[in-house]
Each structure stands twice: as structure tokens, then as C-alpha cells.
Design an enzyme around this catalytic site. Structure first.
Site, short mmCIF file in Angstrom:
data_model
loop_
_atom_site.label_atom_id
_atom_site.label_comp_id
_atom_site.label_asym_id
_atom_site.label_seq_id
_atom_site.Cartn_x
_atom_site.Cartn_y
_atom_site.Cartn_z
N PHE A 97 0.83 -1.20 0.00
CA PHE A 97 0.00 0.00 0.00
C PHE A 97 0.87 1.26 0.00
O PHE A 97 1.77 1.41 0.80
CB PHE A 97 -0.91 -0.06 1.24
CG PHE A 97 -1.76 1.13 1.47
CD1 PHE A 97 -2.65 1.57 0.51
CD2 PHE A 97 -1.69 1.81 2.68
CE1 PHE A 97 -3.47 2.68 0.74
CE2 PHE A 97 -2.50 2.90 2.93
CZ PHE A 97 -3.39 3.34 1.95
N VAL A 139 0.85 -1.78 5.85
CA VAL A 139 1.93 -1.74 4.86
C VAL A 139 1.56 -2.51 3.60
O VAL A 139 1.90 -2.11 2.49
CB VAL A 139 3.24 -2.29 5.46
CG1 VAL A 139 4.32 -2.42 4.40
CG2 VAL A 139 3.72 -1.39 6.59
N GLU A 140 0.84 -3.59 3.75
CA GLU A 140 0.58 -4.49 2.62
C GLU A 140 -0.63 -4.05 1.78
O GLU A 140 -0.47 -3.62 0.64
CB GLU A 140 0.44 -5.92 3.13
CG GLU A 140 1.75 -6.40 3.76
CD GLU A 140 1.68 -7.80 4.33
OE1 GLU A 140 0.80 -8.58 3.90
OE2 GLU A 140 2.50 -8.13 5.21
N MET A 141 -1.84 -4.13 2.31
CA MET A 141 -3.01 -3.71 1.53
C MET A 141 -3.74 -2.51 2.13
O MET A 141 -4.42 -1.79 1.42
CB MET A 141 -3.99 -4.87 1.34
CG MET A 141 -3.50 -5.89 0.33
SD MET A 141 -4.79 -7.09 -0.10
CE MET A 141 -4.08 -7.81 -1.59
#
Length: 332
Positions: A97, A139-141
Site C-alpha cells: 500500500f 503496509v501491505e493492503m
């Protein structure tokens, strides 16, 4: 059905888990072996299928590749886990993200369904829990489940498909299960080594057979065994020497399972990765510190085994590891 050699593992202080003894269990879905099949080995063949619900897996396949699961509409599961190549992305750290770098190297999604827990530190007990964590991870999605459910409810495909596949239609739990169902199709059977185990003596070369013998003799098999050649136990990274002190630049992610349990014995303890398709999944380890398979084997000999191997022995072991590359279908 085929008899499969399994392993009982027990905790051994701050060294995580060690090999204790052998058991025999039954596994469904593996091709019937020939009379010459090797059933007494610590590694066993992958099943041909995990028999998932086809409709649910098809929904999950679409969602796995759908960037709308992320808050900025730019990141899908496939962004970090490319099913057309290695099941990972080949980067030391993935980008999630808003272009943020992840704290650890993305493990392959191939055969993840056969791991006993998910993530390097084992914080998810199932594939569904892994999906839950990734979607919400800032951090990821960076998404919220209410937004993902709302997106699926509005979508012309997802809404009727989920209603047909699940009695309660579009829900957070059903979306998680659909993606996990698709991930359960991502197994890679029919490697040359599996064919060897099932009785085809010509499936691997003499050099590769020597490599497998040395893989066992040196003790690699204590952590890398079973149907996934790993993925079924925790172990400390740096059993025989302090890997992190010598590497330097300590990071929070290096604490491993300690971040989940808070137990001092779990510092630097990680899920042992599967070696299935390991020739395709560089760079290696949670910190991506080994750019090649050769470098990874060197690290294992020094820090996990505390042994010195000849160049020939290591070359033969690497030759064996390359026989673990299987075939990917990826379709329910």
C-alpha cells in the site's frame, strides 16, 4: 491412498523444534505408488490435489488478482505472489500500500496450504487468517474489511457468485475462505524427486541421488522433511552460531516468533520454509540476505548445522534441491 512417513517434533529449549521420531500416517490424493516406491523416506510426494470446492476457488482466484482489495486500488495478492513464476515476486522486500516496503521477504504461495502455520513468524494459524492479516495490514493492503465487503456486494460477479457458493453470501469470512480455497489449488506436484519417490529410479540423476543422500547425512532433513520438505516446524535461525550478530543491522522482524509470543526463547525463531520449488524462489530467508541458492546453502551449513562441507558435497546437495521443482496448475 498412500502411506506417508511423517515426523513427530518436540520443543528443545531455544532451538525451536528438533526431530524426535518417525510415525506413519495416511494421506489422501497421492497417486498410487508402484511396488518400487520409496515409502520409508523422510520426504514424501505431494498430493495431486487437495480437493477444494471448485466454485469457491474460482471466486478466490479472481479476488487473489483483484487490486480492489487494497485501499489504494493498486495492490493485489498476486502483486507479491506471482503465480505465473515462483509464487513470490523475486524482490528482497515487496511493495504494498502506497509503495511501502514490507519488513520481510515474501514467501512463495505455492504449497502454502501444506504449511502448519503462515507467515515467517507463524502468526496466522490458517490461510484464512493469513488473508485477514494481509488485507488489514497498513503496509501491505491497508484496507478495512467493511470496504472490501462493500466492494464485493456491489460487484456484478462477486455478489451472485458468493451467494451461489455460500449460504450467507458476501461476508468477510466467505471472502477469506474463497481466497484460501484458491490458494489450496496452488500445489506443485509431479516434481522429478516426487516421481523418484513414487518408484521412477530414472527421474533423478546419480549426482542428484548423491545430493539427497548427503542432504540426509549432514542433517538438513531434521528441519526439511515431510510432504512440504519443511513448513511443519519452528526453528531458531542461528542454532550453531549467531547469524544476526555477524550479519549486523538488526531489525525488528529479526525477532521472529518473539513478536507473536513475547517468549524470550522465541527470539530469532521462524517457521522453517518449504524447500519445494526452492530453485525458483531467490532471494532466500526472511531478510532476503542470500541472493542465490549456493549462498543459502553456505549459510545453512555455518549457522544451522555448524559443519564444513566440501564444494562437491554442496554442489550435489544443490543438484538435489533443484529436483524439487514441481508443476503448477493453479486452477481449481
Amino acid at each position: 491412498m498412500i502411506l506417508m512417513v511423517g515426523l513427530i517434533l518436540k520443543r528443545s529449549g531455544n532451538r525451536g523444534f528438533v526431530l524426535a521420531t518417525f510415525i506413519v500416517v495416511a494421506v489422501q490424493g497421492v497417486a498410487q505408488p508402484s511396488l518400487a516406491a520409496r515409502l520409508d523416506e523422510p520426504i514424501v510426494p505431494l498430493p495431486a490435489t487437495l480437493h477444494v470446492n471448485v466454485a469457491r476457488a474460482d471466486i478466490g482466484r479472481r479476488m487473489f488478482h483483484d487490486v480492489r482489495l487494497s485501499a489504494d486500488g493498486k495492490v493485489s495478492c498476486a502483486s507479491c505472489h506471482d503465480t505465473a513464476t515462483s509464487g513470490a515476486d523475486g524482490r528482497p522486500h515487496s511493495f504494498g500500500f502506497r509503495g511501502q516496503a514490507t519488513a520481510v521477504n515474501a514467501p512463495t504461495v505455492f504449497n502454502a496450504a501444506l504449511n502448519f502455520v503462515q507467515f515467517w513468524n507463524g502468526r496466522a494459524a490458517s490461510l484464512e487468517a493469513q488473508v485477514d492479516g494481509v488485507v488489514q495490514n497498513p503496509v501491505e493492503m491497508g484496507s478495512k474489511w467493511n470496504d472490501v465487503v462493500a466492494m464485493a456486494t456491489r460487484d456484478a460477479f462477486y455478489r451472485p457468485a458468493l451467494a451461489a457458493a455460500y449460504p450467507d453470501g458476501v461476508t468477510k469470512a466467505n471472502i477469506q475462505n474463497a481466497i484460501a480455497s484458491y490458494e489450496r489449488t496452488l500445489i506443485t506436484p509431479n516434481s522429478r524427486f516426487d516421481r523418484y519417490l513414487l518408484g521412477d529410479a530414472s527421474a533423478i540423476t546419480a549426482e542428484e541421488k548423491k545430493g539427497y543422500a548427503k542432504f540426509k547425512q549432514y542433517g538438513c532433513v531434521a528441519c526439511h522433511q515431510g510432504v512440504n520438505v519443511g513448513g511443519n516446524m519452528f526453528q531458531k535461525f542461528g542454532v550453531m552460531d549467531d547469524y544476526f550478530a555477524r550479519r549486523g543491522n538488526p531489525a525488528k522482524a529479526d525477532l521472529g516468533r518473539f513478536l507473536v509470543t513475547g517468549d524470550e526463547d522465541d527470539k530469532h525463531v521462524f517457521k522453517v520454509p518449504s524447500l519445494r520449488n526452492v530453485a525458483l524462489t531467490a532471494p532466500y530467508f526472511h531478510d532476503a540476505s542470500a541472493p542465490t541458492l549456493e549462498a543459502a546453502v553456505d549459510v545453512m551449513f555455518r549457522y544451522q548445522l555448524g559443519r564444513v562441507a566440501s564444494s562437491q558435497d554442496k554442489s550435489e546437495i544443490i543438484a538435489f534441491l533443484r529436483t524439487l521443482t514441481g508443476k503448477v496448475a493453479g486452477k481449481p
